[in-house]
Each structure stands twice: as structure tokens, then as C-alpha cells.
Write an enzyme that holds these catalytic residues in place. Structure first.
Site, mmCIF file in Angstrom:
data_model
loop_
_atom_site.group_PDB
_atom_site.id
_atom_site.type_symbol
_atom_site.label_atom_id
_atom_site.label_comp_id
_atom_site.label_asym_id
_atom_site.label_seq_id
_atom_site.Cartn_x
_atom_site.Cartn_y
_atom_site.Cartn_z
ATOM 1 N N THR A 133 -4.815 -2.993 105.982
ATOM 2 C CA THR A 133 -4.990 -4.391 106.400
ATOM 3 C C THR A 133 -4.431 -5.303 105.313
ATOM 4 O O THR A 133 -4.476 -4.952 104.135
ATOM 5 C CB THR A 133 -6.502 -4.668 106.568
ATOM 6 O OG1 THR A 133 -6.965 -3.951 107.717
ATOM 7 C CG2 THR A 133 -6.811 -6.147 106.740
ATOM 8 N N ARG A 173 -12.101 -2.114 120.745
ATOM 9 C CA ARG A 173 -12.820 -2.322 119.469
ATOM 10 C C ARG A 173 -12.141 -3.426 118.637
ATOM 11 O O ARG A 173 -10.934 -3.453 118.469
ATOM 12 C CB ARG A 173 -12.826 -1.012 118.692
ATOM 13 C CG ARG A 173 -13.560 -1.070 117.339
ATOM 14 C CD ARG A 173 -12.624 -1.325 116.192
ATOM 15 N NE ARG A 173 -13.293 -1.245 114.896
ATOM 16 C CZ ARG A 173 -12.738 -1.666 113.743
ATOM 17 N NH1 ARG A 173 -11.537 -2.200 113.742
ATOM 18 N NH2 ARG A 173 -13.405 -1.565 112.615
ATOM 19 N N VAL A 174 -12.950 -4.346 118.132
ATOM 20 C CA VAL A 174 -12.455 -5.402 117.242
ATOM 21 C C VAL A 174 -13.243 -5.298 115.938
ATOM 22 O O VAL A 174 -14.469 -5.165 115.952
ATOM 23 C CB VAL A 174 -12.652 -6.797 117.881
ATOM 24 C CG1 VAL A 174 -12.234 -7.890 116.910
ATOM 25 C CG2 VAL A 174 -11.852 -6.917 119.179
ATOM 26 N N GLY A 175 -12.540 -5.337 114.819
ATOM 27 C CA GLY A 175 -13.196 -5.223 113.511
ATOM 28 C C GLY A 175 -13.529 -6.574 112.912
ATOM 29 O O GLY A 175 -13.651 -7.582 113.615
ATOM 30 N N THR A 215 -11.247 -6.275 103.410
ATOM 31 C CA THR A 215 -10.626 -5.078 103.998
ATOM 32 C C THR A 215 -11.584 -3.911 103.825
ATOM 33 O O THR A 215 -12.270 -3.813 102.809
ATOM 34 C CB THR A 215 -9.275 -4.753 103.337
ATOM 35 O OG1 THR A 215 -8.780 -3.526 103.908
ATOM 36 C CG2 THR A 215 -9.348 -4.610 101.832
ATOM 37 N N GLY A 216 -11.638 -3.045 104.825
ATOM 38 C CA GLY A 216 -12.537 -1.901 104.724
ATOM 39 C C GLY A 216 -13.122 -1.567 106.084
ATOM 40 O O GLY A 216 -12.552 -1.923 107.118
ATOM 41 N N TRP A 217 -14.244 -0.921 106.057
ATOM 42 C CA TRP A 217 -14.886 -0.443 107.277
ATOM 43 C C TRP A 217 -15.513 -1.655 107.985
ATOM 44 O O TRP A 217 -16.612 -2.107 107.640
ATOM 45 C CB TRP A 217 -15.932 0.591 106.899
ATOM 46 C CG TRP A 217 -16.484 1.385 108.014
ATOM 47 C CD1 TRP A 217 -16.441 1.095 109.345
ATOM 48 C CD2 TRP A 217 -17.185 2.621 107.903
ATOM 49 N NE1 TRP A 217 -17.045 2.069 110.075
ATOM 50 C CE2 TRP A 217 -17.521 3.024 109.217
ATOM 51 C CE3 TRP A 217 -17.565 3.427 106.834
ATOM 52 C CZ2 TRP A 217 -18.226 4.184 109.474
ATOM 53 C CZ3 TRP A 217 -18.274 4.587 107.093
ATOM 54 C CH2 TRP A 217 -18.597 4.967 108.404
ATOM 55 N N GLY A 218 -14.765 -2.152 108.969
ATOM 56 C CA GLY A 218 -15.053 -3.452 109.578
ATOM 57 C C GLY A 218 -16.453 -3.634 110.130
ATOM 58 O O GLY A 218 -17.041 -4.712 110.016
HETATM 59 N N1 ASP Z 1 -11.271 -4.053 108.198
HETATM 60 C C1 ASP Z 1 -10.320 -3.500 109.132
HETATM 61 C C2 ASP Z 1 -11.016 -3.232 110.421
HETATM 62 O O1 ASP Z 1 -12.148 -2.784 110.404
HETATM 63 C C3 ASP Z 1 -9.667 -2.262 108.638
HETATM 64 C C4 ASP Z 1 -9.189 -2.295 107.211
HETATM 65 O O2 ASP Z 1 -9.382 -3.268 106.519
HETATM 66 O O3 ASP Z 1 -8.593 -1.308 106.749
HETATM 67 O O4 ASP Z 1 -10.433 -3.398 111.465
#
Ligand code: ASP
Length: 355
Positions: free
Chosen positions: A221, A249-251, A272-275
Site C-alpha cells: 500500500t 472486502r474493503v480495508g 498500512t498493514g492489516w486493515g
Molecule cells: N491496509 C491495507 C488493507 O488492509 C493493506 C496494506 O496496507 O498492506 O487493505
């Protein structure tokens, strides 16, 4: 004689007026004294956090990442240095990363379970607290541009899927055939993820049915936060989401307060990360709120949220942020995070791995 006297009086008056004008125009008004100093601006970016390890990276790939991060951040910095707005800097910086197949945003976005690319993005203006976001778009070349159009040219904050595409058409935003987003690397990631999912299902492990944190297959991201010379903060985030995502799915990336937040009183943040965890932790806003209501510094607030709150919930990832004084934070709890910053003195920092 009388005429000469009149002429002299006129000449004296004329020159005294001239010098008075010069004095006023060079004198600082109190408002100017309070304005941010020349060097109180800056820009910070991320290109995703995750299991990014030196041992898995070839020199040529690492160089390619460093070069693209440099190009992106220098694009935004040039805008800020000339006195441009933080919003312009954010948009143009993110465009560079969206147009590169290296990152999970725009060209290079990850694939959904059914082999499509569904993109999310958001942007926020710290001066007005106005914001714009789009989710699940499949034909918009640069989703951050559409998010900005939503913010500036509509009375709404968030558009999804077909409606967002329709608005993009009406706004003259550049559209592409969905095949533009295809990259072999991301297709291979999807195949790996689906193979792994099948193995887990064959082992009757129903809890592994959808593991959104398919390590190594999902990071990338992109996000940017900036402070301009007028003291205005802005932040933006753009992503393809997570490999193998389904059901629309939306993060967190398009969620204001989770993936993106900016407020001139405090800071500008992109996550950024596990949305799913970043949405539940309202991460970007939580950092701002700790500063506004808890008197915390940006560094302290970012550390508490990313090193304590998010992992305590079970999530991982990182943020980049800049505050109203130009202080910057690049905090993550994963092995690495693609990141770069340039402060008001023009000092550039580019990094990938953790300590
Ligand atoms: N945060 C993003 C999501 O969950 C993914 C990411 O940042 O790598 O869609």
C-alpha cells in the site's frame, strides 16, 4: 519664487510618501511573525509494511524500490519547496507510486479471489477537515485523484464501486481497461495464496479459510503525509487491498480516521498493514486524538498505537505521519516498511528494513 516654493514642497512631500510606502511593505506584520518559519515543512511516505527481509531481497530489486521512493518523495518535495499545497504534494507523490508496478496501488495492485483488481484510496485536508474516499474501483488509473475529486467536487465523502466509476467519468478522471492493472508478480501471489488456502482447507482447518495476512504476498500500500509552507497538513493513502480478498472486502485505506487522517491542530497520518485491525483501532485518528486530548507528542502517540495498541489487538503494520511543527514519525511493528522522508532543510532519508 512662489512657484519654486510650491515645487519644492511637492518634491519633499513626494519623497516622504515614497519612503513611507517602502517601510510599510518591508515591515513584518504580527501575522507574518506568527506564520511558520521558512523551513517548517516536510513530506513523508510509505510503500507498505510487512515481512520485508533483506535476505529475501535482491540488490537490483532493493535499488529499484529505493529509486522509486526517491522519485516519489522528491516530486512532492519540489511542490512544497515552491510554496505549493500539501494536497498537491500528496496527490502527485502518490501518483508516482500508483504508476509503478512495485507497489500494491494502481498498476501493481494485488488480485482479488476472482482475479480482479479492486482499488481503494482516500485523502484528507487538515485545514478544512474535508475528505474524500473511493472503494472497490476497477478502471480508475489513479484512485487518489478520484478521492480528491470526491472531496473537492461533491458534497459527499465516500463513493464505492460502480457509483465511484460513474463519478470518475463525469469528472474526466483518467480511466483504463482493467487489464492495465495486471502484473505477473501479483498474479503469482494470488496463485500462491490460493494454493495455501486449499492445503489448509484440505486439512479441514476451517479457521484458516480466509487468512488475510498472507505474509509476503500483501504488502505495498502507498501513503503520504505533508506539511506545506502555509502550515497546512494533508494525508493520502492508495491501495489494492489484500491478496485473495473477496466479498467486496474493503480495508482501512479508504476509511477516514483509520487509513488516513489530517488535522492542522495535530498531525497528518497514513496507515498500512492489516486493515481490519486498523479500522477497529481507528489508528490514524487515535494518534491525532492522543496529541489533541492527551498532550502526547507525535512520536509518543505513534509508538503507543503501533507498538502497543495494534499488536495487543492481534494486528500489525505501520504508519507515517507529520505534525504541525514538521516533526515526522515512521513507526511499524513488522519486519520492514518501505519509507522515505524529506524535512524542510532538504534532508532525505530512505529506508526499508527494521532495526
Ligand atoms: N491496509 C491495507 C488493507 O488492509 C493493506 C496494506 O496496507 O498492506 O487493505
Amino acid at each position: 519664487m512662489r512657484n519654486l516654493y510650491l515645487l519644492l514642497t511637492f518634491v519633499v512631500l513626494f519623497f516622504s510618501c515614497q519612503s513611507k510606502t517602502t517601510t510599510i511593505s518591508t515591515e513584518e506584520t504580527p501575522a507574518q511573525k506568527e506564520a511558520p518559519s521558512k523551513n517548517k515543512f516536510g513530506i513523508v511516505i510509505h510503500g507498505g509494511a510487512g515481512t520485508i527481509l533483506k535476505k529475501n531481497m535482491s540488490d537490483s530489486l532493493e535499488n529499484a524500490y529505493r529509486a522509486k521512493l526517491k522519485e516519489a518523495i522528491e516530486t512532492g518535495y519540489a511542490i512544497l519547496e515552491k510554496g505549493g499545497s500539501s494536497l498537491d504534494a500528496i496527490e502527485k507523490t502518490i501518483n508516482v507510486m500508483e504508476n509503478s508496478p512495485l507497489f500494491n496501488a494502481g498498476k501493481g495492485a494485488v488480485f482479488t479471489n476472482d482475479g480482479k483488481n479492486e482499488l481503494d484510496a482516500s485523502i484528507m485536508d487538515g485545514k478544512t477537515l474535508n475528505a474524500g474516499a473511493v472503494a472497490g474501483v476497477t478502471t480508475v488509473k489513479n484512485p487518489i485523484n478520484l478521492a480528491r475529486a470526491v472531496m473537492q467536487n461533491s458534497e459527499h465523502v465516500m463513493f464505492a464501486r460502480e457509483g465511484a466509476e460513474q463519478f470518475a467519468k463525469e469528472q474526466g478522471i483518467e480511466l483504463v481497461d482493467p487489464s492495465y492493472f495486471y502484473t505477473e508478480n501479483r498474479m503469482n501471489s494470488l496463485k500462491r495464496a490460493q494454493k495455501r488456502e486449499k492445503i489448509e482447507l484440505d486439512h479441514d482447518d476451517q479457521t484458516a479459510f480466509y487468512d488475510p495476512f498472507i505474509k509476503d504476498d500483501k504488502f505495498g500500500t502507498v501513503g503520504c503525509a505533508a506539511l506545506d509552507k502555509n502550515g497546512n497538513l494533508a494525508a493520502g493513502t492508495s491501495t489494492g487491498g489484500m491478496t485473495n480478498k473477496r466479498w467486496g472486502r474493503v480495508g482501512d485505506a479508504p476509511i477516514i480516521g483509520a487509513g488516513t487522517y489530517a488535522n492542522n491542530k495535530t498531525c497528518a497520518v497514513s496507515s498500512t498493514g492489516w486493515g481490519e485491525y486498523f479500522i477497529r483501532g481507528v489508528v490514524a485518528y487515535d494518534i491525532s486524538a492522543m496529541m489533541e486530548y492527551g498532550g502526547k507528542s507525535l512520536a509518543e502517540a505513534a509508538r503507543i498505537v503501533i507498538q502497543e495498541k495494534v499488536p495487543n489487538m492481534g494486528g500489525d503494520g505501520g504508519i507515517i505521519a507529520i505534525d504541525h511543527e514538521g516533526n515526522m514519525a515512521m513507526e511499524f511493528n513488522t519486519a520492514g516498511m518501505y519509507r522515505a522522508s524529506i524535512n524542510g532543510d532538504g534532508e532525505l532519508e530512505i529506508a526499508i528494513y527494521g532495526k
